[in-house]
Design a protein around this motif. Structure first.
Motif, PDB file in Angstrom:
ATOM      1  N   LYS A  97       0.831  -1.211   0.000  1.00 28.97           N
ATOM      2  CA  LYS A  97       0.000   0.000   0.000  1.00 28.97           C
ATOM      3  C   LYS A  97       0.863   1.258   0.000  1.00 28.97           C
ATOM      4  O   LYS A  97       0.631   2.192  -0.791  1.00 28.97           O
ATOM      5  N   ILE A  98       1.863   1.286   0.860  1.00 32.26           N
ATOM      6  CA  ILE A  98       2.711   2.466   0.979  1.00 32.26           C
ATOM      7  C   ILE A  98       3.537   2.668  -0.287  1.00 32.26           C
ATOM      8  O   ILE A  98       3.684   3.795  -0.783  1.00 32.26           O
ATOM      9  N   CYS A  99       4.061   1.582  -0.828  1.00 27.18           N
ATOM     10  CA  CYS A  99       4.853   1.695  -2.062  1.00 27.18           C
ATOM     11  C   CYS A  99       4.002   2.251  -3.207  1.00 27.18           C
ATOM     12  O   CYS A  99       4.467   3.072  -3.999  1.00 27.18           O
ATOM     13  N   LYS A 100       2.747   1.825  -3.284  1.00 29.75           N
ATOM     14  CA  LYS A 100       1.853   2.316  -4.332  1.00 29.75           C
ATOM     15  C   LYS A 100       1.612   3.812  -4.170  1.00 29.75           C
ATOM     16  O   LYS A 100       1.652   4.577  -5.149  1.00 29.75           O
ATOM     17  N   ILE A 101       1.356   4.254  -2.955  1.00 32.77           N
ATOM     18  CA  ILE A 101       1.131   5.680  -2.693  1.00 32.77           C
ATOM     19  C   ILE A 101       2.364   6.491  -3.078  1.00 32.77           C
ATOM     20  O   ILE A 101       2.269   7.530  -3.733  1.00 32.77           O
ATOM     21  N   SER A 110      18.683  12.048   2.270  1.00 30.78           N
ATOM     22  CA  SER A 110      17.925  12.848   3.239  1.00 30.78           C
ATOM     23  C   SER A 110      16.774  13.580   2.554  1.00 30.78           C
ATOM     24  O   SER A 110      15.680  13.695   3.109  1.00 30.78           O
ATOM     25  N   ALA A 111      17.034  14.050   1.344  1.00 25.95           N
ATOM     26  CA  ALA A 111      15.980  14.745   0.602  1.00 25.95           C
ATOM     27  C   ALA A 111      14.841  13.790   0.266  1.00 25.95           C
ATOM     28  O   ALA A 111      13.665  14.153   0.348  1.00 25.95           O
ATOM     29  N   TYR A 112      15.174  12.552  -0.109  1.00 24.06           N
ATOM     30  CA  TYR A 112      14.142  11.556  -0.382  1.00 24.06           C
ATOM     31  C   TYR A 112      13.344  11.231   0.879  1.00 24.06           C
ATOM     32  O   TYR A 112      12.124  11.040   0.834  1.00 24.06           O
ATOM     33  N   LEU A 113      14.036  11.164   2.021  1.00 23.06           N
ATOM     34  CA  LEU A 113      13.348  10.870   3.271  1.00 23.06           C
ATOM     35  C   LEU A 113      12.356  11.977   3.612  1.00 23.06           C
ATOM     36  O   LEU A 113      11.235  11.705   4.048  1.00 23.06           O
ATOM     37  N   CYS A 158       6.591  13.888   3.717  1.00 26.98           N
ATOM     38  CA  CYS A 158       5.532  14.786   3.205  1.00 26.98           C
ATOM     39  C   CYS A 158       4.393  13.991   2.570  1.00 26.98           C
ATOM     40  O   CYS A 158       3.219  14.284   2.804  1.00 26.98           O
ATOM     41  N   VAL A 159       4.731  12.971   1.789  1.00 31.90           N
ATOM     42  CA  VAL A 159       3.698  12.180   1.113  1.00 31.90           C
ATOM     43  C   VAL A 159       2.852  11.406   2.120  1.00 31.90           C
ATOM     44  O   VAL A 159       1.635  11.269   1.961  1.00 31.90           O
ATOM     45  N   SER A 208       5.387  10.364   9.866  1.00 32.51           N
ATOM     46  CA  SER A 208       5.275   9.043   9.257  1.00 32.51           C
ATOM     47  C   SER A 208       6.519   8.803   8.414  1.00 32.51           C
ATOM     48  O   SER A 208       6.877   9.621   7.570  1.00 32.51           O
ATOM     49  N   SER A 209       7.167   7.665   8.651  1.00 37.51           N
ATOM     50  CA  SER A 209       8.482   7.457   8.065  1.00 37.51           C
ATOM     51  C   SER A 209       8.677   6.032   7.570  1.00 37.51           C
ATOM     52  O   SER A 209       7.852   5.148   7.812  1.00 37.51           O
ATOM     53  N   HIS A 210       9.779   5.811   6.878  1.00 41.11           N
ATOM     54  CA  HIS A 210      10.147   4.505   6.325  1.00 41.11           C
ATOM     55  C   HIS A 210      10.255   3.448   7.410  1.00 41.11           C
ATOM     56  O   HIS A 210       9.826   2.311   7.241  1.00 41.11           O
ATOM     57  N   GLY A 211      10.861   3.795   8.522  1.00 41.25           N
ATOM     58  CA  GLY A 211      10.967   2.875   9.647  1.00 41.25           C
ATOM     59  C   GLY A 211      12.268   2.110   9.734  1.00 41.25           C
ATOM     60  O   GLY A 211      12.609   1.577  10.788  1.00 41.25           O
ATOM     61  N   ASP A 212      13.010   2.044   8.623  1.00 34.61           N
ATOM     62  CA  ASP A 212      14.292   1.316   8.629  1.00 34.61           C
ATOM     63  C   ASP A 212      15.182   1.923   7.554  1.00 34.61           C
ATOM     64  O   ASP A 212      15.743   1.216   6.715  1.00 34.61           O
TER      65      ASP A 212
END
Length: 225
Positions: free
Chosen positions: A56-60, A113-116, A121-122, A197-201
Motif C-alpha cells: 500500500k505504501i509503495c503504491k502511494i 535525506s531529501a528523499y526521506l 511529506c507524502v 510518518s516514516s520509512h521505519g528502517d
C-alpha cells in the motif's frame, strides 16, 4: 518451485531464475519473455499485515513519484502470495546495489535525506502503526537490558579480537548503558515529541544505487509514525 509459484499466482512463464545474495530474506531475479522481476521470500515470522502495508505504501509513494518499489498484485488481486509456509512478494526488477553500512558518500547521504523528507511529506496524512509510544516506555525493562550489556562486556573482555575492536565494543556498550539509565526521563517528555510518518528502517542497505545515483528505495514493511 519458483517456476510453479510465478505461474500459479502471477501467471508468468519463467525462463530463468537467479538467486540473489541478500540479508534476511531469500531473493530471486526472475527472467521471462514479459520482463525481469524481483521475487522475495520473507522469513516465516513476517506477517501478512506487513506485506499488505508494504504494498500500500509503495503504491502511494510511486503515485507521488517517489522511487519506491513497484509491487505487483497476484492474479487474484492480492499484494502477496502465501505458499510453502512463507509470504512471497513480486516486484519489477530494478538494477543497482545496496550499500554497506557506513559506506555512503556525503553527497549521496544528502540526496537520501531529501528523499526521506519527501517520504515524510507524502505520508503525513496516512494512519500508520505507532512506534515507541508512551506504553512502550512503560513496559521498558531497564534491568533486562542492563543485564544483557553487562554480559556482553564480560564476553568482550575474554573474546579473541584486536584491541581496537574490543575498545570500540566496550565504548558502544557503555554508551548504551548510560542511555538506558536515562530511559525513565525520556518517558516523561515523550508526549511532547513531534511525530512523522516514516520509512521505519531507512539505512543505506535499503537504497539501491547505480552510478552514484539512488534508483530505488526498498522495504517499507516497517513503516510507522
Amino acid at each position: 518451485m519458483v517456476h510453479d509459484l510465478l505461474k500459479t499466482y502471477w501467471d508468468i512463464e519463467v525462463d530463468r531464475v537467479e538467486f540473489l545474495e541478500q540479508a534476511t530474506a531469500s531473493c530471486f531475479r526472475v527472467f521471462s519473455g514479459e520482463g525481469s522481476y524481483f521475487l522475495k521470500r520473507f522469513q516465516r515470522s513476517f506477517s501478512p499485515e506487513k506485506a499488505v502495508l508494504d504494498a500500500k505504501i509503495c503504491k502511494i509513494l510511486c503515485e507521488h513519484h517517489v522511487r519506491a518499489s513497484e509491487i505487483l498484485e497476484t492474479v487474484s488481486g492480492e499484494s502477496f502470495a502465501q505458499a510453502h509456509g512463507h509470504i512471497w512478494q513480486l516486484q519489477r526488477f530494478s538494477s543497482g546495489i545496496a550499500l554497506a553500512q557506513n559506506a555512503a558518500e556525503e553527497d549521496l547521504i544528502c540526496r537520501a535525506s531529501a528523499y526521506l523528507a519527501q517520504i515524510h511529506c507524502v505520508l503525513k496524512e496516512e494512519k500508520l502503526p505507532l512506534l515507541f509510544d508512551r506504553a512502550w516506555f512503560e513496559k521498558f525493562d531497564k534491568e533486562k537490558y542492563m543485564a544483557y550489556y553487562r554480559e556482553t562486556l564480560e564476553w568482550a573482555k575474554k573474546a579473541k579480537m584486536e584491541d581496537a575492536l574490543r575498545e570500540k565494543i566496550k565504548n558502544d556498550i557503555l554508551f548504551s548503558m548510560e542511555l538506558t539509565e536515562k530511559m525513565p526521563l525520556f518517558a516523561e517528555c515523550f508526549q511532547n515529541v513531534t511525530r512523522v510518518s516514516s520509512h521505519g528502517d531507512y539505512t543505506p542497505s535499503q537504497l539501491l544505487c547505480e552510478n552514484g545515483e539512488i534508483v530505488r528505495i526498498v522495504d517499507f514493511a516497517n513503516v510507522h509514525t
